[in-house]
Design a protein around this motif. Structure first.
Motif, PDB file in Angstrom:
ATOM      1  N   ASN A   1       0.823  -1.218   0.000  1.00 52.72           N
ATOM      2  CA  ASN A   1       0.000   0.000   0.000  1.00 52.72           C
ATOM      3  C   ASN A   1       0.853   1.262   0.000  1.00 52.72           C
ATOM      4  OD1 ASN A   1      -2.539  -1.272  -0.016  1.00 52.72           O
ATOM      5  ND2 ASN A   1      -2.467  -1.591   2.197  1.00 52.72           N
ATOM      6  N   ALA A   2       1.966   1.233   0.728  1.00 49.15           N
ATOM      7  CA  ALA A   2       2.848   2.396   0.786  1.00 49.15           C
ATOM      8  C   ALA A   2       3.497   2.655  -0.571  1.00 49.15           C
ATOM      9  CB  ALA A   2       3.920   2.186   1.853  1.00 49.15           C
ATOM     10  N   LEU A   3       3.930   1.596  -1.247  1.00 47.01           N
ATOM     11  CA  LEU A   3       4.522   1.757  -2.573  1.00 47.01           C
ATOM     12  C   LEU A   3       3.485   2.188  -3.600  1.00 47.01           C
ATOM     13  CD1 LEU A   3       7.011  -1.235  -2.764  1.00 47.01           C
ATOM     14  CD2 LEU A   3       7.579   1.143  -3.258  1.00 47.01           C
TER      15      LEU A   3
ATOM     16  N   THR B   1      -8.014 -12.454  -4.297  1.00 45.45           N
ATOM     17  CA  THR B   1      -7.925 -11.984  -5.680  1.00 45.45           C
ATOM     18  C   THR B   1      -8.175 -10.480  -5.801  1.00 45.45           C
ATOM     19  OG1 THR B   1     -10.246 -12.619  -6.019  1.00 45.45           O
ATOM     20  CG2 THR B   1      -8.546 -14.199  -6.690  1.00 45.45           C
ATOM     21  N   ASP B   2      -8.833  -9.906  -4.809  1.00 45.92           N
ATOM     22  CA  ASP B   2      -9.072  -8.461  -4.849  1.00 45.92           C
ATOM     23  C   ASP B   2      -7.801  -7.663  -4.534  1.00 45.92           C
ATOM     24  OD1 ASP B   2      -9.287  -9.587  -2.239  1.00 45.92           O
ATOM     25  OD2 ASP B   2     -10.194  -7.739  -1.487  1.00 45.92           O
ATOM     26  N   LEU B   3      -6.831  -8.295  -3.871  1.00 46.85           N
ATOM     27  CA  LEU B   3      -5.587  -7.611  -3.508  1.00 46.85           C
ATOM     28  C   LEU B   3      -4.435  -7.920  -4.470  1.00 46.85           C
ATOM     29  CD1 LEU B   3      -5.619  -8.150   0.378  1.00 46.85           C
ATOM     30  CD2 LEU B   3      -6.421  -6.167  -0.909  1.00 46.85           C
ATOM     31  N   ILE B   4      -4.577  -8.979  -5.251  1.00 46.71           N
ATOM     32  CA  ILE B   4      -3.482  -9.397  -6.131  1.00 46.71           C
ATOM     33  C   ILE B   4      -3.086  -8.339  -7.154  1.00 46.71           C
ATOM     34  CG2 ILE B   4      -2.862 -11.046  -7.953  1.00 46.71           C
ATOM     35  CD1 ILE B   4      -4.235 -13.224  -6.318  1.00 46.71           C
ATOM     36  N   PRO B   5      -4.040  -7.652  -7.822  1.00 48.13           N
ATOM     37  CA  PRO B   5      -3.628  -6.641  -8.814  1.00 48.13           C
ATOM     38  C   PRO B   5      -2.715  -5.562  -8.247  1.00 48.13           C
ATOM     39  CG  PRO B   5      -5.939  -7.173  -9.105  1.00 48.13           C
ATOM     40  CD  PRO B   5      -5.507  -7.848  -7.838  1.00 48.13           C
ATOM     41  N   LYS B   6      -3.024  -5.085  -7.053  1.00 47.26           N
ATOM     42  CA  LYS B   6      -2.183  -4.047  -6.437  1.00 47.26           C
ATOM     43  C   LYS B   6      -0.792  -4.607  -6.121  1.00 47.26           C
ATOM     44  CE  LYS B   6      -3.930  -1.021  -3.543  1.00 47.26           C
ATOM     45  NZ  LYS B   6      -4.457  -0.345  -2.314  1.00 47.26           N
TER      46      LYS B   6
ATOM     47  N   VAL C   1       1.170  -4.735  -9.463  1.00 48.52           N
ATOM     48  CA  VAL C   1       1.596  -3.399  -9.894  1.00 48.52           C
ATOM     49  C   VAL C   1       2.706  -2.869  -8.993  1.00 48.52           C
ATOM     50  CG1 VAL C   1       0.857  -1.001 -10.196  1.00 48.52           C
ATOM     51  CG2 VAL C   1      -0.597  -2.857 -11.005  1.00 48.52           C
ATOM     52  N   THR C   2       2.660  -3.220  -7.716  1.00 46.02           N
ATOM     53  CA  THR C   2       3.726  -2.810  -6.797  1.00 46.02           C
ATOM     54  C   THR C   2       5.067  -3.402  -7.217  1.00 46.02           C
ATOM     55  OG1 THR C   2       2.184  -2.576  -4.942  1.00 46.02           O
ATOM     56  CG2 THR C   2       4.513  -2.859  -4.399  1.00 46.02           C
ATOM     57  N   CYS C   3       5.062  -4.643  -7.677  1.00 46.20           N
ATOM     58  CA  CYS C   3       6.297  -5.236  -8.207  1.00 46.20           C
ATOM     59  C   CYS C   3       6.794  -4.432  -9.401  1.00 46.20           C
ATOM     60  CB  CYS C   3       6.053  -6.685  -8.607  1.00 46.20           C
ATOM     61  SG  CYS C   3       5.772  -7.812  -7.213  1.00 46.20           S
ATOM     62  N   CYS C   4       5.870  -3.939 -10.215  1.00 48.16           N
ATOM     63  CA  CYS C   4       6.245  -3.112 -11.370  1.00 48.16           C
ATOM     64  C   CYS C   4       6.850  -1.788 -10.921  1.00 48.16           C
ATOM     65  CB  CYS C   4       5.026  -2.853 -12.255  1.00 48.16           C
ATOM     66  SG  CYS C   4       4.338  -4.324 -13.045  1.00 48.16           S
TER      67      CYS C   4
END
Length: 319
Positions: free
Chosen positions: A76-78, A252-257, A260-263
């Motif tokens: 969340n911070a990233l 699955t609701d948290l996986i997209p974030k 994207v954080t890895c990106c």
């Protein structure tokens, strides 16, 4: 992982960036708050390895729930800094990209390359059949656009594995960004055959066994130029092994974030010249074309591609 540059400097940068966010929540971790440094170490270890939360909690001497909370606090911070590190290029940056690609590969006015990849997940409890992709496993999709330095300039994650690449493109809302303002000097992206051709996205000629010399030459130069996006995805998954193997997350609701954080971290590492040398090539996009581009836009793209193909052949002939 093997780094060309000292990764310590990158870690310190990220720690200083996130400490104000992580400190605000530290009192919620119980009697002995976990420091921002340890939270970040836990999250990076989780992202960079295929380990389960049980393994991570054992390594760091904490409970599984605490490990999960630490990772999500860092995510969340990233994510708060998303638009700082993943952003559409300025004219100067775009010019640098298309100049580099033209000099290196020969293809003109390439602002970036677009592709999709599947992140393997465990079968969700709700509607698991929707997540099964064409290769037969459950996944969530990531669509990226990268520049010549392999940095991501646009990311979109969250569609289920069964959705076609072109549909993902539509749902990402990126079509609305296909304007002269975002693509100055008649520039464009390179996409594979899963994307419909248009003025701002060039794709290869379909090989029906009867390609002309002009079309064959175009496809060859196009293929070399577009490798940047496969390399960027390979670098992403090589660094963050949790999204190379089956992602150890069930929400699955948290996986997209998380993806994207890895990106975001991928871009931060590149900005600090923190490179890994792991030869992973990711090419799991769909090759069939399910076009939903209107005829006028398609015709404009075809005319532009024909012009580029002829110009590329002429250049080859006079070299």
């Amino acid at each position: 992982m093997y780094f060309v540059q000292d990764e310590t400097a990158t870690f310190i940068f990220v720690l200083e960036l996130l400490t104000p966010h992580l400190q605000k929540h530290s009192e919620k971790f119980g009697r002995h708050p976990i420091t921002p440094e340890k939270q970040l170490l836990i999250a990076i270890w989780m992202m960079a390895t295929p380990n389960s939360y049980r393994c991570v909690s054992d390594r760091f001497g904490i409970g599984r729930a605490t490990a999960w909370r630490s990772v999500m606090k860092v995510v969340n911070a990233l994510y708060y800094h998303l638009h700082t590190f993943i952003k559409w290029p300025s004219l100067e940056e775009a010019t640098a990209t298309w100049t580099t690609i033209k000099n290196r590969y020969g293809f003109p006015k390439v602002l970036g390359a677009i592709d999709g990849t599947h992140i393997k997940i465990a079968a969700p409890k709700k509607n698991p059949e929707c997540y099964i992709n064409r290769k037969g496993y459950h996944s969530i999709q990531l669509q990226v656009i990268c520049d010549s330095s392999l940095k991501f300039i646009h990311c979109y994650a969250g569609q289920v594995g069964s959705v076609h690449d072109m549909r993902v493109f539509r749902l990402s809302g990126f079509q609305n960004m296909c304007t002269e303002e975002n693509f100055p000097e008649n520039s464009h992206l390179l996409g594979d055959s899963a994307y419909g051709i248009q003025k701002y996205i060039m794709i290869p000629f379909r090989d029906n066994g009867h390609l002309t010399e002009t079309q064959t030459n175009y496809n060859k130069i196009y293929s070399s130029s577009r490798m940047i996006v496969e390399r960027s995805l390979g670098l992403l998954k090589g660094r963050f092994r949790s999204i190379l193997d089956t992602l150890p997350m069930t929400r699955t609701d948290l996986i997209p974030k998380y993806i994207v954080t890895c990106c975001i971290l991928h871009n931060i590492c590149l900005l600090h010249n923190d490179i890994i040398d792991i030869p992973i090539i990711v090419n799991d996009g769909q090759n069939e074309n399910h076009e939903i581009i209107d005829s006028a836009t398609k015709e404009e793209g075809i005319q532009k591609r024909d012009f580029i193909a002829q110009a590329l052949l002429n250049r080859q002939l006079f070299l």
